[in-house]
Design an enzyme around this catalytic site. Structure first.
Site, short mmCIF file in Angstrom:
data_model
loop_
_atom_site.label_atom_id
_atom_site.label_comp_id
_atom_site.label_asym_id
_atom_site.label_seq_id
_atom_site.Cartn_x
_atom_site.Cartn_y
_atom_site.Cartn_z
N HIS A 1 -23.74 -15.80 -16.76
CA HIS A 1 -23.22 -15.56 -15.42
C HIS A 1 -23.50 -14.11 -15.00
CE1 HIS A 1 -20.78 -19.13 -16.66
NE2 HIS A 1 -21.04 -19.47 -15.41
N ASN A 2 -24.77 -13.83 -14.79
CA ASN A 2 -25.20 -12.47 -14.46
C ASN A 2 -25.97 -12.48 -13.14
OD1 ASN A 2 -27.70 -13.61 -15.26
ND2 ASN A 2 -27.34 -12.97 -17.37
N TRP A 3 -26.56 -11.33 -12.81
CA TRP A 3 -27.29 -11.19 -11.55
C TRP A 3 -28.50 -12.10 -11.51
CZ3 TRP A 3 -27.78 -10.59 -6.74
CH2 TRP A 3 -28.94 -10.13 -6.13
N SER A 4 -29.13 -12.34 -12.63
CA SER A 4 -30.28 -13.24 -12.68
C SER A 4 -29.87 -14.66 -12.27
CB SER A 4 -30.88 -13.24 -14.09
OG SER A 4 -31.97 -14.14 -14.18
N HIS A 5 -28.72 -15.10 -12.75
CA HIS A 5 -28.23 -16.42 -12.36
C HIS A 5 -27.91 -16.46 -10.87
CE1 HIS A 5 -25.76 -20.03 -12.17
NE2 HIS A 5 -24.72 -19.31 -11.79
N HIS B 1 -21.30 -15.70 -5.70
CA HIS B 1 -20.39 -16.74 -6.17
C HIS B 1 -19.86 -16.49 -7.58
CE1 HIS B 1 -23.88 -18.15 -8.44
NE2 HIS B 1 -23.08 -18.97 -9.09
N ASP B 2 -20.52 -15.68 -8.40
CA ASP B 2 -20.04 -15.39 -9.76
C ASP B 2 -19.88 -13.89 -10.00
OD1 ASP B 2 -19.53 -17.82 -11.00
OD2 ASP B 2 -21.64 -18.16 -11.50
N ASP C 1 -25.86 -24.15 -7.90
CA ASP C 1 -25.28 -23.58 -9.11
C ASP C 1 -25.83 -24.23 -10.37
OD1 ASP C 1 -23.64 -21.81 -10.45
OD2 ASP C 1 -21.88 -23.10 -10.36
N GLN D 1 -25.49 -31.58 -23.69
CA GLN D 1 -26.34 -31.54 -22.51
C GLN D 1 -26.52 -32.92 -21.89
OE1 GLN D 1 -26.23 -28.21 -21.67
NE2 GLN D 1 -28.29 -28.64 -20.88
#
Length: 765
Positions: free
Chosen positions: A408-412, A448-449, A570, A621
């Site tokens: 849950h970082n900027w890349s996401h 959003h995160d 998301d 998964q």
């Protein structure tokens, strides 16, 4: 104490002869008695002009008669009569559904709060002269003790507990069957009772319009109402009885106002025990005194809650400072991003506008400039006159607001915004959503995160973190924090990209951002999945000439479509090729396992998906895709035809996860305890080969091979949900897994049916 019963359109009030005989000498001037009827139990003495005559006492010790429920008598008789008529008009009716009683008391009278002999009881029975005028009768009446207030103050740390205590005390004090406490919701103009003891099954909250019912009348007039027959009362709101299944006979409803005059709410007691006619005048006086205790304790509780919230916010502010100065944005970075021209989307990659393109491949150093491209390409900069420098500052500050966690970082956030940008460019999105809604969606995807801690909502609540203390009562703890951080950034003068909007537009954008950020909570998505499915079915029925389809005038359809786009964005990493899906899965489980390790240190048993010793990634998964991922992209592709490749890709990835399970099982490789096999390129190659034996098209999609136009225009696969699973080889069946010498006891056999109710992936990913 004599009680005079006044009713609208009724004859003048009467007093019994025994009462007339007990009046002081200064009062008979206005009283005419009838001795011939004095011996009869029903004999009455007419009192004339009793409300308008005030005789001065003959001595300092003489009694002065006053009416309890009205101000002292005035010399202006006309004004006095007018005030009395107005009160009767506001409270009484000709239907005699309520009884308004007037009490008279003498100063310095030790028994002034008890009834005089011969008074008519509230239930219609005559009380004896001996029982109502003796001290023993007064001693049996319940009083409002200060100890009640002390007990209520002890519950001030929790509002729900306090309300429950108030209800219990009120029922005991006034001998009522039930009690409800309604607080005012000023935003929705309603009275809300979240805790009540006569609710029906499944009734968690009771809402009554502010202008409806007896409680609405009391809340509006701030006047107590004593209703003897609820079903004859014109203000009675019968819908509450229908909703709760409770039968109301009589009501005592009073406003809760503290000593400062602040209106807090309304208390409603129903069905007086042992009295068919309802609550007495003494009950009314007790209720008035009790209402002050209620108001003070509730105000104290709300104040305590505000102090706690301020303390938590102060703690969070200190945490943000400790987090580091990277949240701040250097002027050099803003100047550089502002000076660089906004690039066309083809500048980043020829396939940048393709749903199968992985946006992370352009490199994290390009994310800021590519985000500028998205806003410009959709025309938001021109339509809403967005200042370029403020947009650059906003993007940089949002990027710095993300923590350095595995997933849950900027890349996401950038990947989510990229997928949303692709959807917003489609014809369906331009048709179903207005410009403000699309603008809100893109902003929400970037934010959003923001400030995600790398843990789930359940962990926040179980650990009782400051975030949980702030938002746990409202649900979606992390999502509400993300929205709060978003609003904080948007309110900064150098980041306010909404400054050119009108007040109404500004409120609409913030409301839309809040709704779609809260929609990223998977638990919230599952609650409204059936409504989204119904909307999708209506749209498809329109294509066959049946139904109305997407209703542009329906705010619910706009909301559901926006939530679907947000949820799909998301989860969009699972709709790329298998190599990307596998890499992202490794990041997800690295974050999950870190939380599981922390839970073990705290002495808690983590969920299986959080425990690196027990988690089996292929199985988790497949379950996640069956219960959440595949249905989401199925519904999206039905509404947005351009999104069909995402549905095909996630089904192809599901087949790859099944093939990976088979490869691990056939080689006797342990899939638990670590995720190193997710980086094994040779294993990935064998997985693709295994899939290609049964479905070459799915293998090509999973491998990221660009499809030919003939393939792209081929008929879509079957949409049955969940999609049919290929049968596991007999060697992998549960029975043979126990007997086969090559079967690894540590490897599970994937389930043959999904169970969304028991799915562990409803935990916020």
């Amino acid at each position: 104490m004599p009680i005079v019963e006044l009713r609208r359109n009724s004859s003048p009030p009467h007093l019994t002869s025994s009462v007339a005989q007990s009046l002081p000498r200064t009062f008979p001037a206005t009283t005419t008695s009838q001795p011939s009827e004095a011996s009869s139990p029903n004999a009455n003495t007419s009192v004339q002009s009793m409300m308008t005559v005030k005789t001065a006492p003959t001595s300092p010790n003489a009694a002065v008669w006053r009416k309890i429920s009205h101000p002292p008598l005035s010399r202006n008789n006309d004004r006095r009569q007018l005030d009395l008529q107005l009160q009767l008009k506001n409270i009484g009716t000709k239907d005699d559904w309520a009884t308004i009683t007037c009490g008279f008391m003498t100063e310095n009278d030790p028994y002034s709060r008890t009834r005089f002999a011969g008074d008519e009881c509230i239930d219609g029975s005559a009380s004896s002269s001996t029982s109502s005028s003796t001290p023993s009768a007064a001693s049996t009446m319940r009083t409002v003790s200060p100890s009640i207030y002390q007990r209520l103050l002890l519950q001030s740390d929790d509002l729900s507990t306090l309300i429950r205590s108030i209800m219990d005390e009120a029922k005991t004090l006034l001998d009522a069957e039930t009690c409800s406490l309604f607080l005012v919701d000023n935003e929705k103009n309603e009275l809300v009772a979240r805790v009540f003891d006569h609710g029906g099954d499944g009734v968690e909250e009771l809402r009554v319009p502010l202008e409806h019912g007896v409680v609405g009348r009391v809340a509006t007039t701030r006047t107590m109402m004593n209703v003897r027959d609820a079903h004859r009362c014109p203000f009675f709101y019968s819908h509450v009885d229908e909703l709760t299944g409770f039968r109301t006979h009589n009501i005592l409803c009073f406003p809760i106002v503290d000593n400062a005059g602040t209106f807090v709410g309304v208390a409603e007691l129903c069905n007086k025990r042992g009295a068919r006619a309802g609550f007495s005048r003494h009950d009314e006086r007790c209720a008035k005194a009790f209402a002050v205790y209620c108001a003070t304790s509730i105000s104290h509780c709300l104040l305590y809650k505000k102090v706690q919230e301020a303390h938590r916010r102060s703690h969070m502010a200190a945490e943000m400072v400790v987090q580091g100065s990277k949240f701040l944005v250097a002027e050099e970075g803003v100047n550089k991003l502002e000076a660089e021209p906004v690039r066309h989307w083809r500048f980043w990659h020829p396939n940048f506008n393709d749903f199968s393109f992985s946006p992370r491949s352009i490199g994290e150093t390009c994310f800021h400039r590519a985000a500028m491209t998205m806003f410009d390409d959709l025309g938001f900069n021109q339509r809403f006159r967005v200042n370029k420098r403020k947009l650059a500052h906003f993007i940089l500050r949002v990027a710095n607001g993300y923590r350095d966690v595995p997933y849950h970082n900027w890349s996401h956030a950038f990947a989510v915004a990229h997928f949303c940008w692709l959807v917003l460019r489609t014809r369906a999105a331009r048709t179903h959503l207005d410009e403000l809604e699309r603008f809100s969606l893109l902003i929400a995807c970037l934010c959003h995160d923001i400030d995600h801690r790398g843990t789930t909502n359940n962990f926040q609540i179980q650990s009782n973190t400051p975030l949980a203390q702030l938002y746990s009562s409202e649900g979606s703890v992390l999502e509400r924090h993300h929205y709060a951080q978003t609003v904080t950034i948007l309110q900064m003068s150098d980041c306010n990209v909404l400054e050119q909007l009108t007040t109404l537009q500004y409120k609409s954008v913030l409301s839309q951002i809040r709704d779609v950020i809260l929609a990223t909570d998977i638990a919230a998505h599952l609650n409204k999945a059936s409504r989204i499915r119904q909307m999708v079915n209506d749209v498809e029925a329109t294509k066959r000439g049946v139904g109305e389809g997407f209703d542009l005038m329906s705010s619910d359809h706009h909301y559901l479509f926006s939530c679907l786009v947000m949820t799909a964005s998301d989860l969009s990493d699972q709709s790329k090729n298998f190599h990307n899906s596998k890499s992202i899965a490794e990041n997800i489980y690295s974050e999950f396992f870190a939380q599981g390790d922390l839970e073990l240190q705290l002495g808690h048993q983590p969920a299986e998906m959080m425990d690196r010793r027990r988690a089996y990634v292929p199985q988790i998964q497949v379950e996640f895709m069956d219960n959440i991922g595949v249905p989401v992209f199925d519904m999206l592709s039905r509404l947005v035809p351009e999104g069909v490749p995402t549905y095909e890709a996630i089904r192809a990835n599901r087949k790859c996860w099944l093939a990976m399970h088979e490869e691990l099982l056939s080689t006797g490789r342990n899939g638990r305890g670590n995720t190193d096999y997710l980086r094994d390129e040779e294993l990935e190659r064998r997985v693709i080969e295994r899939v290609s034996r049964d479905d070459p098209v799915a293998a090509a999609i999973a491998a990221g091979v660009q499809r030919q136009p003939s393939q792209a225009n081929s008929p879509k696969p079957s949409r049955s949900l969940p999609p049919p699973r290929p049968q596991l080889p007999s060697a992998l069946s549960p029975r043979s897994a126990r007997t086969s010498p090559r079967a690894n006891s540590n490897q599970p056999v994937l389930p043959t049916s999904s169970n969304s109710l028991n799915n562990p992936m409803v935990i916020r990913r």
